[in-house]
Every structure is written in C-alpha cells, then in structure tokens.
Design an enzyme around this catalytic site. Structure first.
Site, short mmCIF file in Angstrom:
data_model
loop_
_atom_site.label_atom_id
_atom_site.label_comp_id
_atom_site.label_asym_id
_atom_site.label_seq_id
_atom_site.Cartn_x
_atom_site.Cartn_y
_atom_site.Cartn_z
N SER A 1 0.86 -1.19 0.00
CA SER A 1 0.00 0.00 0.00
C SER A 1 0.89 1.23 0.00
O SER A 1 2.04 1.17 0.45
CB SER A 1 -0.86 0.00 1.27
OG SER A 1 -1.46 1.26 1.49
N TYR B 1 -1.43 -0.89 10.48
CA TYR B 1 -1.51 -1.18 9.05
C TYR B 1 -0.29 -0.61 8.32
O TYR B 1 0.36 -1.30 7.52
CB TYR B 1 -2.80 -0.58 8.49
CG TYR B 1 -3.07 -0.85 7.03
CD1 TYR B 1 -3.71 -2.01 6.61
CD2 TYR B 1 -2.69 0.08 6.05
CE1 TYR B 1 -3.98 -2.24 5.26
CE2 TYR B 1 -2.95 -0.15 4.71
CZ TYR B 1 -3.59 -1.31 4.32
OH TYR B 1 -3.84 -1.53 2.99
P1 NAD Z 1 -11.14 -6.37 1.48
O1 NAD Z 1 -11.39 -6.27 2.95
O2 NAD Z 1 -12.30 -6.28 0.54
O3 NAD Z 1 -10.34 -7.70 1.13
C1 NAD Z 1 -9.45 -8.33 2.01
C2 NAD Z 1 -9.57 -9.81 1.81
O4 NAD Z 1 -8.65 -10.48 2.68
C3 NAD Z 1 -10.97 -10.32 2.15
O5 NAD Z 1 -11.38 -11.22 1.14
C4 NAD Z 1 -10.77 -11.04 3.48
O6 NAD Z 1 -11.67 -12.09 3.67
C5 NAD Z 1 -9.33 -11.54 3.30
N1 NAD Z 1 -8.71 -11.93 4.55
C6 NAD Z 1 -8.58 -11.21 5.70
N2 NAD Z 1 -7.98 -11.94 6.64
C7 NAD Z 1 -7.68 -13.15 6.07
C8 NAD Z 1 -7.06 -14.33 6.54
N3 NAD Z 1 -6.61 -14.46 7.80
N4 NAD Z 1 -6.90 -15.36 5.68
C9 NAD Z 1 -7.35 -15.27 4.41
N5 NAD Z 1 -7.99 -14.19 3.91
C10 NAD Z 1 -8.15 -13.14 4.76
O7 NAD Z 1 -10.08 -5.25 1.13
P2 NAD Z 1 -9.42 -4.82 -0.26
O8 NAD Z 1 -9.55 -3.37 -0.35
O9 NAD Z 1 -9.89 -5.68 -1.36
O10 NAD Z 1 -7.86 -5.13 0.07
C11 NAD Z 1 -7.11 -6.18 -0.53
C12 NAD Z 1 -5.63 -5.90 -0.29
O11 NAD Z 1 -5.28 -4.68 -0.91
C13 NAD Z 1 -5.27 -5.76 1.19
O12 NAD Z 1 -4.00 -6.33 1.42
C14 NAD Z 1 -5.22 -4.25 1.36
O13 NAD Z 1 -4.37 -3.88 2.43
C15 NAD Z 1 -4.66 -3.84 0.01
N6 NAD Z 1 -4.91 -2.44 -0.37
C16 NAD Z 1 -6.18 -1.99 -0.58
C17 NAD Z 1 -6.37 -0.66 -0.97
C18 NAD Z 1 -7.74 -0.09 -1.25
O14 NAD Z 1 -7.85 1.13 -1.42
N7 NAD Z 1 -8.79 -0.90 -1.32
C19 NAD Z 1 -5.27 0.19 -1.10
C20 NAD Z 1 -3.99 -0.31 -0.85
C21 NAD Z 1 -3.83 -1.63 -0.49
#
Ligand code: NAD
Length: 248
Positions: free
Chosen positions: A139, A152
């Site tokens: 991120s 985070y």
């Molecule tokens: P989200 O909450 O929709 O997805 C996260 C996923 O991880 C979910 O499917 C959840 O069930 C899964 N998860 C959580 N704990 C888990 C575990 N112990 N074992 C297996 N699966 C698990 O969020 P997102 O926005 O889709 O984020 C996905 C990734 O992208 C994350 O690593 C997040 O930090 C990163 N990210 C997101 C953004 C954004 O703006 N959405 C920006 C930068 C980074």
C-alpha cells in the site's frame, strides 16, 4: 519481440480472493489465461467466484485458506504454483493511543506474518518447479503514513522491506518477489466514505484528482506476475495517481 503478459499454462493462487481487490486480481489473471486458485477463509464464497470464472470460459477453483493458520496454508499449497498474489489483509483502524495490543498484533499476524507464511510455502514449490513470481499487495501506507492506521502502515512498510529481503534470497531459485502498492482504490467497502466531505477532501490531495479504479491495477499486476517483468524483483510498484508525490 518482448515477453508478453500471456499467462496460459501458469497456475496462480490469490489469497483473500472472496471479494474486493483479491477477486478482481483473480479475474484478471484468469482472463490472461492462468489457471487460478481463489483462496479465502470462506470456501463457499471463493468456489462460487471460481464457478463464475469457469462459466465465463476461464479456468479456476476455490480453496479454503486462512493465512494465519499453518495447516490450511500447507493444505492449499499441496500443488505448486507459478504465481502467488499475496492479497489477504485487514485494516485495524483506530487511534494509536487507544489501540489494544491484540488489535495491533492481529494486523501484523495477517498482513505481515501471514504474507510471509504463504510466500514461503509458495516459494518452496516454485523453487522445486523452475521458479515463479510472488506479488505482495502492499500500500502507499507502506511508504508514507496517515492517522489511525499505525498497525496497518507498519505492517505494509515491513511487507515492502520483506519483499526486498525475499527477492535477494530467492533469486537463485528463479523466484521473483515484488510488491504492488496501490493508492486509495474505490471498492464497495469504502465507496460510502469517499462520498463524504472528508472523503472528497482526500481525493483533492491526489494529483490526478480521482480515486484509483480496480482496473488501474490490471496492467501493473500483469507486469509483475508475467514474463513481461522477468528482470524485475525486489521492486515496489506504486499505483496511486501521484498521491505519494502530493505537495508537502
Ligand atoms: P477487502 O477487505 O475487501 O479484502 C481483504 C480480503 O482479505 C478479504 O477477502 C478477506 O476475507 C481476506 N482476509 C482477511 N484476513 C484473512 C485471513 N486471515 N486469511 C485469508 N484471507 C483473509 O479489502 P481490499 O480493499 O480488497 O484489500 C485487498 C488488499 O489490498 C489488502 O492487502 C489491502 O491492504 C490492500 N490495499 C487496498 C487498498 C484499497 O484502497 N482498497 C489500497 C492499498 C492496499
């Protein structure tokens, strides 16, 4: 002719693939020709998503995987993969002064230790099978900070550094390890926040004056996952509309 992003014949595993970015990444890899395993704690959800990919002509299956559970990682990694997208993550927001240690450790356990455990298991299979590509979803908060996301931001910064350490150790096995560092991407979960005044103020600080779309990550993901990025390892690819370059 340069190496392309065709992933035909490649096996890919995406963690946290039941929704959000993880599901999108799985769909993108499948559309590029990979056989994709969608991994998440809820098997029914990932299997339904895999079926939708199969119904659309792609190749996919679901597997139950909790990145904090060693036995489930081992079971999901019984077969080797060519590509791993380490996407599972939690946010654990809260003011640092009041953040319980348990909550802090939960974020580290999932976003850092979990990512390492899955990467290590995948790399062992890749090393025995001619190599592969690991993409850790970090991120921009791994590069700069914001309020109420101390755990985070710390976990994502450590993930960026872990990416370099693993790239160094595993290059000799043909395993590339890179990070993809998205800025703020609009997903169903955060859409409501970005409609508020505070959300709109945040968007105005992004040089491109808009949030990322999931599709903005497609090209960068395929670059890192495929032979198009064959000479890239230990890199953190930032995709943020210029947010990290915002004026101080
Ligand atoms: P989200 O909450 O929709 O997805 C996260 C996923 O991880 C979910 O499917 C959840 O069930 C899964 N998860 C959580 N704990 C888990 C575990 N112990 N074992 C297996 N699966 C698990 O969020 P997102 O926005 O889709 O984020 C996905 C990734 O992208 C994350 O690593 C997040 O930090 C990163 N990210 C997101 C953004 C954004 O703006 N959405 C920006 C930068 C980074």
């Amino acid at each position: 002719m340069s190496a392309g992003t065709d992933l035909s014949g490649r096996r890919a595993l995406v963690t946290g693939a039941s929704g959000g970015l993880g599901l999108h990444f799985a769909q993108v890899l499948a559309a590029a020709g990979a056989d994709v395993t969608l991994a998440a704690r809820r098997f029914d959800k990932v299997e339904a998503a895999a079926k939708a990919i199969r119904d659309g002509g792609g190749s996919a299956q679901g597997v139950a995987l909790d990145v904090t559970d060693a036995a489930s990682i081992e079971a999901a990694m019984a077969e080797p993969f060519d590509i791993l997208v380490n996407n599972a993550g939690i946010s654990g927001t809260g003011a640092a002064m009041d953040l319980p240690l348990d909550a802090f450790e939960d974020v580290i356990r999932t976003n850092l230790t979990g990512a390492f455990a899955v990467a290590r298991a995948a790399a062992r299979g890749m090393a025995d099978d001619g190599g592969g590509s690991i993409v850790n979803i970090a991120s921009i908060l791994g590069h700069r900070v914001a309020g109420h996301v101390a755990a985070y931001a710390a976990a994502k910064a450590a993930l960026v550094q872990l990416t370099k350490a693993l790239a160094l150790e595993w290059a000799r096995h043909g395993v590339r390890v890179n990070a993809l560092s998205p800025g703020y991407v609009e997903t169903p979960i955060n859409a409501e926040f970005f409609a508020t005044e505070a959300g709109q103020a945040l968007v105005r600080r992004i040089p491109q004056r808009r949030l990322g779309r999931m599709s903005d990550l497609d090209g960068p993901l395929l670059l890192l996952a495929s032979d198009a990025g064959a000479y890239m390892t230990g890199h953190s690819l930032v995709v943020d509309g210029g947010h990290l370059c915002s004026s101080l």
